[in-house]
Design a protein around this motif. Structure first.
Motif, mmCIF file in Angstrom:
data_model
loop_
_atom_site.group_PDB
_atom_site.id
_atom_site.type_symbol
_atom_site.label_atom_id
_atom_site.label_comp_id
_atom_site.label_asym_id
_atom_site.label_seq_id
_atom_site.Cartn_x
_atom_site.Cartn_y
_atom_site.Cartn_z
ATOM 1 N N UNK A 1 -9.774 -33.561 25.577
ATOM 2 C CA UNK A 1 -10.792 -33.559 26.630
ATOM 3 C C UNK A 1 -11.186 -34.983 26.992
ATOM 4 N N UNK A 2 -11.547 -35.194 28.260
ATOM 5 C CA UNK A 2 -12.074 -36.517 28.622
ATOM 6 C C UNK A 2 -13.473 -36.692 28.053
ATOM 7 N N UNK A 3 -13.931 -37.932 27.917
ATOM 8 C CA UNK A 3 -15.315 -38.149 27.462
ATOM 9 C C UNK A 3 -16.307 -37.462 28.405
ATOM 10 N N UNK A 4 -17.389 -36.998 27.834
ATOM 11 C CA UNK A 4 -18.419 -36.327 28.632
ATOM 12 C C UNK A 4 -19.114 -37.339 29.536
ATOM 13 N N UNK A 5 -19.199 -36.984 30.814
ATOM 14 C CA UNK A 5 -19.883 -37.828 31.811
ATOM 15 C C UNK A 5 -21.161 -37.174 32.327
ATOM 16 N N UNK A 6 -21.269 -35.859 32.079
ATOM 17 C CA UNK A 6 -22.403 -35.116 32.628
ATOM 18 C C UNK A 6 -22.602 -33.866 31.780
ATOM 19 N N UNK A 7 -23.861 -33.572 31.446
ATOM 20 C CA UNK A 7 -24.231 -32.323 30.773
ATOM 21 C C UNK A 7 -25.177 -31.604 31.724
ATOM 22 N N UNK A 8 -24.890 -30.348 31.994
ATOM 23 C CA UNK A 8 -25.732 -29.628 32.953
ATOM 24 C C UNK A 8 -25.982 -28.201 32.472
ATOM 25 N N UNK A 9 -26.959 -27.575 33.079
ATOM 26 C CA UNK A 9 -27.326 -26.202 32.764
ATOM 27 C C UNK A 9 -28.112 -25.624 33.913
ATOM 28 N N UNK A 10 -28.348 -24.348 33.832
ATOM 29 C CA UNK A 10 -29.279 -23.740 34.777
ATOM 30 C C UNK A 10 -30.237 -22.837 34.012
ATOM 31 N N UNK B 1 -35.367 -4.370 43.464
ATOM 32 C CA UNK B 1 -34.860 -5.727 43.253
ATOM 33 C C UNK B 1 -36.014 -6.672 42.904
ATOM 34 N N UNK B 2 -35.627 -7.817 42.345
ATOM 35 C CA UNK B 2 -36.608 -8.840 41.997
ATOM 36 C C UNK B 2 -36.152 -10.166 42.602
ATOM 37 N N UNK B 3 -37.091 -11.025 42.912
ATOM 38 C CA UNK B 3 -36.780 -12.358 43.412
ATOM 39 C C UNK B 3 -36.604 -13.282 42.223
ATOM 40 N N UNK B 4 -35.471 -13.976 42.184
ATOM 41 C CA UNK B 4 -35.153 -14.859 41.067
ATOM 42 C C UNK B 4 -34.894 -16.262 41.601
ATOM 43 N N UNK B 5 -35.606 -17.222 41.053
ATOM 44 C CA UNK B 5 -35.374 -18.631 41.362
ATOM 45 C C UNK B 5 -34.525 -19.222 40.256
ATOM 46 N N UNK B 6 -33.435 -19.894 40.638
ATOM 47 C CA UNK B 6 -32.547 -20.540 39.677
ATOM 48 C C UNK B 6 -32.580 -22.035 39.907
ATOM 49 N N UNK B 7 -32.833 -22.778 38.839
ATOM 50 C CA UNK B 7 -32.873 -24.235 38.888
ATOM 51 C C UNK B 7 -31.681 -24.786 38.118
ATOM 52 N N UNK B 8 -30.976 -25.751 38.687
ATOM 53 C CA UNK B 8 -29.878 -26.427 38.000
ATOM 54 C C UNK B 8 -30.346 -27.829 37.639
ATOM 55 N N UNK C 1 -21.059 -27.804 30.446
ATOM 56 C CA UNK C 1 -22.153 -26.906 30.802
ATOM 57 C C UNK C 1 -22.745 -26.283 29.546
ATOM 58 N N UNK C 2 -24.066 -26.319 29.449
ATOM 59 C CA UNK C 2 -24.771 -25.523 28.452
ATOM 60 C C UNK C 2 -24.827 -24.131 29.077
ATOM 61 N N UNK C 3 -23.926 -23.255 28.635
ATOM 62 C CA UNK C 3 -23.761 -21.953 29.256
ATOM 63 C C UNK C 3 -24.899 -21.013 28.854
ATOM 64 N N UNK C 4 -25.242 -21.036 27.563
ATOM 65 C CA UNK C 4 -26.347 -20.213 27.059
ATOM 66 C C UNK C 4 -27.144 -21.029 26.059
ATOM 67 N N UNK C 5 -28.449 -20.836 26.110
ATOM 68 C CA UNK C 5 -29.344 -21.487 25.164
ATOM 69 C C UNK C 5 -30.580 -20.612 25.038
ATOM 70 N N UNK C 6 -31.029 -20.393 23.824
ATOM 71 C CA UNK C 6 -32.268 -19.654 23.664
ATOM 72 C C UNK C 6 -32.527 -19.282 22.220
ATOM 73 N N UNK C 7 -33.698 -18.740 22.012
ATOM 74 C CA UNK C 7 -34.144 -18.332 20.680
ATOM 75 C C UNK C 7 -34.379 -16.832 20.640
ATOM 76 N N UNK C 8 -34.127 -16.248 19.492
ATOM 77 C CA UNK C 8 -34.499 -14.859 19.233
ATOM 78 C C UNK C 8 -36.032 -14.804 19.358
ATOM 79 N N UNK C 9 -36.589 -13.784 20.027
ATOM 80 C CA UNK C 9 -38.036 -13.756 20.266
ATOM 81 C C UNK C 9 -38.909 -14.053 19.045
ATOM 82 N N UNK C 10 -38.559 -13.567 17.886
ATOM 83 C CA UNK C 10 -39.383 -13.771 16.688
ATOM 84 C C UNK C 10 -39.462 -15.238 16.268
#
Length: 186
Positions: free
Chosen positions: A137-146, A2-9, A100-109
């Motif tokens: 949908x109601x207007x956005x009041x909060x954008x969040x991610x982890x 196992x590995x220790x994982x820290x998650x920040x919201x 929620x920004x569910x996924x975000x990222x770049x291809x390694x290259x």
């Protein structure tokens, strides 16, 4: 093993919180994937997440991918560098005006080319105006991610520079799992 994982919201609670990055040089465009496509989304997910151990969606069936992508208020925005997919941001509307920004990222290259800050800025701006494209949908009041300690080394700094504020931290043990790349044997 196992590995220790820290998650920040992290969150933004006003469109004024967004501090956009400057656009990178060259031919970088960001386009909404207007037709939900499990094949394309799985490609993006594995291409971006292969080296940072994204595994939560790997066991989903085609129907489950389709269900996730066709929920009202779910959008995928893709960054292209000279016509080649470089990364993506997937967002999902939630209750009470949260997005929620569910996924975000770049291809390694494509990392290290100043595309990430631009893509995140663009995606967060689209999260703030999501209700304009989804009238029920109601207007956005909060954008969040982890983000977590498995993500890229510049991820947290990018989120903070874009105006996100930390609101929760968790530390957990997780089993270490191998992640396939976008093709078998990668």
């Amino acid at each position: 093993m196992s590995i220790t994982v820290t998650t920040w919201s992290l969150e933004q609670t006003s469109p004024a919180d967004l501090r956009p990055a400057t656009a990178p040089p060259g031919e970088v465009t960001v386009v909404r994937a207007g037709v939900p496509s499990p094949e394309f989304s799985r490609y993006l997910y594995t291409a971006v997440g292969q080296d940072i151990r994204w595994t939560d969606r790997l066991a989903l069936t085609y129907a489950q991918w389709e269900e996730a992508l066709t929920r009202p208020g779910t959008e995928t925005w893709v960054a292209y560098d000279h016509g080649t997919p470089a990364g993506y941001v997937e967002m999902q509307a939630q209750e009470e005006g949260a997005v929620e920004i569910v996924y975000f990222g770049l291809v390694p290259a494509f990392r290290g080319r100043r595309i990430g800050g631009h893509l995140l800025s663009y995606g967060v701006a689209r999260a703030w105006d999501l209700a304009e494209r989804w009238p029920n949908l109601p207007p956005t009041k909060r954008v969040w991610l982890h983000t977590c300690s498995k993500d890229g080394e510049h991820a947290m700094d990018n989120y903070l520079r874009r105006g996100f504020q930390l609101f929760d931290t968790k530390v957990e043990e997780e089993p270490e799992v191998a992640t396939p790349g976008p093709w078998p044997g990668a």
